[in-house]
Design a protein around this motif. Structure first.
Motif, PDB file in Angstrom:
ATOM      1  N   HIS A 151      30.624  45.031  56.502  1.00 19.09           N
ATOM      2  CA  HIS A 151      31.309  44.424  55.365  1.00 19.09           C
ATOM      3  C   HIS A 151      32.263  45.451  54.770  1.00 19.09           C
ATOM      4  O   HIS A 151      32.342  46.591  55.234  1.00 19.09           O
ATOM      5  N   GLN A 253      34.375  38.274  44.501  1.00 22.25           N
ATOM      6  CA  GLN A 253      33.163  38.248  45.325  1.00 22.25           C
ATOM      7  C   GLN A 253      32.610  39.657  45.305  1.00 22.25           C
ATOM      8  O   GLN A 253      33.294  40.613  45.689  1.00 22.25           O
ATOM      9  N   THR A 262      31.577  40.084  55.080  1.00 22.06           N
ATOM     10  CA  THR A 262      32.220  39.660  53.838  1.00 22.06           C
ATOM     11  C   THR A 262      33.009  40.809  53.233  1.00 22.06           C
ATOM     12  O   THR A 262      32.905  41.962  53.662  1.00 22.06           O
ATOM     13  N   GLY A 324      39.240  33.453  54.502  1.00 17.78           N
ATOM     14  CA  GLY A 324      38.131  32.581  54.151  1.00 17.78           C
ATOM     15  C   GLY A 324      37.919  31.420  55.095  1.00 17.78           C
ATOM     16  O   GLY A 324      37.464  30.356  54.678  1.00 17.78           O
ATOM     17  N   ASP A 326      35.862  29.812  58.072  1.00 21.07           N
ATOM     18  CA  ASP A 326      34.611  29.964  58.807  1.00 21.07           C
ATOM     19  C   ASP A 326      34.767  29.456  60.238  1.00 21.07           C
ATOM     20  O   ASP A 326      35.814  28.955  60.644  1.00 21.07           O
ATOM     21  N   ASP A 354      40.198  38.030  57.131  1.00 29.24           N
ATOM     22  CA  ASP A 354      38.771  38.022  57.457  1.00 29.24           C
ATOM     23  C   ASP A 354      38.411  39.154  58.410  1.00 29.24           C
ATOM     24  O   ASP A 354      37.318  39.713  58.336  1.00 29.24           O
ATOM     25  N   GLY A 358      37.189  41.117  55.605  1.00 30.43           N
ATOM     26  CA  GLY A 358      35.996  40.289  55.578  1.00 30.43           C
ATOM     27  C   GLY A 358      36.258  39.033  54.776  1.00 30.43           C
ATOM     28  O   GLY A 358      37.253  38.937  54.043  1.00 30.43           O
ATOM     29  N   SER A 359      35.381  38.066  54.897  1.00 28.24           N
ATOM     30  CA  SER A 359      35.552  36.805  54.188  1.00 28.24           C
ATOM     31  C   SER A 359      35.355  37.023  52.688  1.00 28.24           C
ATOM     32  O   SER A 359      34.379  37.631  52.254  1.00 28.24           O
ATOM     33  N   GLY A 361      35.040  34.568  50.390  1.00 25.07           N
ATOM     34  CA  GLY A 361      34.348  33.468  49.722  1.00 25.07           C
ATOM     35  C   GLY A 361      35.271  32.656  48.830  1.00 25.07           C
ATOM     36  O   GLY A 361      36.377  32.280  49.222  1.00 25.07           O
TER      37      GLY A 361
END
Length: 408
Positions: A151, A253, A262, A324, A326, A354, A358-359, A361
């Motif tokens: 992350h 986040q 993330t 973000g 998926d 991402d 990282g994502s 959220g």
């Protein structure tokens, strides 16, 4: 959304015009029947007035034909008039819907605090690193529990107090936006949207936010709104510019429940319509987002509609930001990128946040928009954002373009 292509009525069905070849054939047939009838009557005894017979035998078919073709032409003209009226009303309705659909919000201020802003790196330096493909995501101890997880975090010190780190990140973002807010009059309303994900309890988050807000020195009257994600932008555009209020968005986040792959981020955006003060100039224009809710939706149509809200051609897009998204929506992103890369792909630069950070959220849409706007500050051209939303069923596209002098 104000306009959906699926809800635009089709043009009126046009009636077929009279086929003169058929009608001329019918005239010949009628005259032939009249001629045959005339021959039968003329040959009868006692003798009859031949001239009158031929007038009736040939004149009646012609009269019937003229009445029939006149009725056909009148019916055709009536249908055409109705169709013209429908199409004219449809055009006016479509123009009105597109007028609403092409509303945009001005981006007056942005701030994005990610792992790349450590050690005093400026906002411009952070964007430059992302444009160069610098990765911040890596395997490292997670701040809660200490397990090694892949992350990115906004502070590399695993022993630091998480609450203090988040407070400092909030302060940094509000400090960046305060430079814009300081020049505004006190009577300009400020709508505030705060959303995010964290393991930290709601009570603690509220306490941190209240502390940061009190120190921010914001003088304008504020109102917390309950909207979430880019739906808030969509609804704001639907309502139109009713006053000179601004929309302040703070998304974050931090220490998420599922930290693998993330990014810890805190993002701030200041959006609005017309310029609240003459001396204030927008960074960019945020155009209406186009949402997808089903995996079988027409992605290409959605991309083109998002571009149509500007309007702009895909060839004019210089940077594409993905954030973000998926695995469920990964195939949709692939189709969207294929649709965009078909036009001037060699001129476009694709940035997968991402894989770099990282994502993010719930903060993912705002992070991508903020970075796209900052990229425009570095003299970049039009940007395109592909992002997931705060609602897992949402997937959207939107465009961010340089602000023109006429937009102020």
């Amino acid at each position: 959304m104000a306009v959906k292509n699926q809800k635009v009525y089709e043009e009126a069905r046009r009636p077929s015009p009279p086929r003169w070849s058929i009608w001329l054939g019918m005239l010949l047939l009628f005259m032939l029947l009249g001629l045959m009838g005339g021959i039968l009557f003329v040959g009868q005894a006692p003798p009859v007035d031949a001239g009158g017979i031929w007038q009736v035998a040939l004149g009646t078919p012609v009269l019937v034909w003229v009445m029939a073709i006149s009725t056909r032409v009148i019916i055709y003209a009536s249908y055409v008039r109705v169709a013209d009226g429908w199409d004219e009303a449809r055009t006016k309705d479509l123009e009105q819907k597109y007028k609403v659909g092409r509303r945009s919000l001005q981006v007056w201020g942005t701030s994005a605090y990610t792992a790349l802003r450590r050690q005093g790196v400026s906002a411009e330096g952070q964007v430059s690193k992302l444009l160069a493909g610098v990765r911040a995501i890596k395997s490292q101890p997670f701040r809660i529990g200490g397990n090694v997880i892949r992350h990115s975090c906004i502070d590399g010190d695993g022993n630091a107090d998480p609450e203090q780190i988040l407070l400092q990140a909030f302060e940094q973002v509000l400090t960046d936006l305060a430079q814009v807010l300081e020049g505004l009059a006190d009577d300009i309303p400020l709508k505030v949207l705060v959303e995010g994900d964290s393991q930290i309890t709601e009570a603690t988050l509220h306490r941190i936010w209240r502390s940061v807000w009190c120190k921010s020195g914001v003088r304008q009257s504020t109102e917390i709104i309950s909207d979430a994600g880019l739906v808030a932008v969509n609804q704001w555009l639907d309502r139109g510019v009713e006053d000179n209020s601004l929309l302040l968005i703070v998304a974050f986040q931090f220490a998420p429940e599922q930290p693998r792959d993330t990014a810890e981020v805190v993002v701030g955006l200041l959006l609005g319509g017309c310029s609240p003060v003459p001396s204030l100039h927008p960074i960019a224009c945020l155009h209406r987002p186009e949402f997808l809710r089903a995996p079988d939706s027409d992605v290409d149509l959605s991309v083109q509609q998002a571009l149509e809200w500007v309007p702009i051609n895909a060839c004019s897009i210089e940077h594409v930001w993905r954030s973000g998204v998926d695995r469920y929506h990964d195939s949709l992103v692939t189709m969207a990128l294929t649709s965009l890369s078909g036009a001037g792909a060699e001129k476009k630069k694709f940035h997968d946040l991402d894989s770099l950070l990282g994502s993010a959220g719930k903060a993912a849409p705002w992070l991508a928009i903020s970075l796209a706007s900052e990229s425009i500050k570095l003299s970049a051209g039009a940007q395109f954002v592909i992002t997931g939303g705060s609602d897992d069923s949402l997937f959207c596209h939107c465009a961010v373009t340089p602000a023109s002098p006429n937009s102020v």
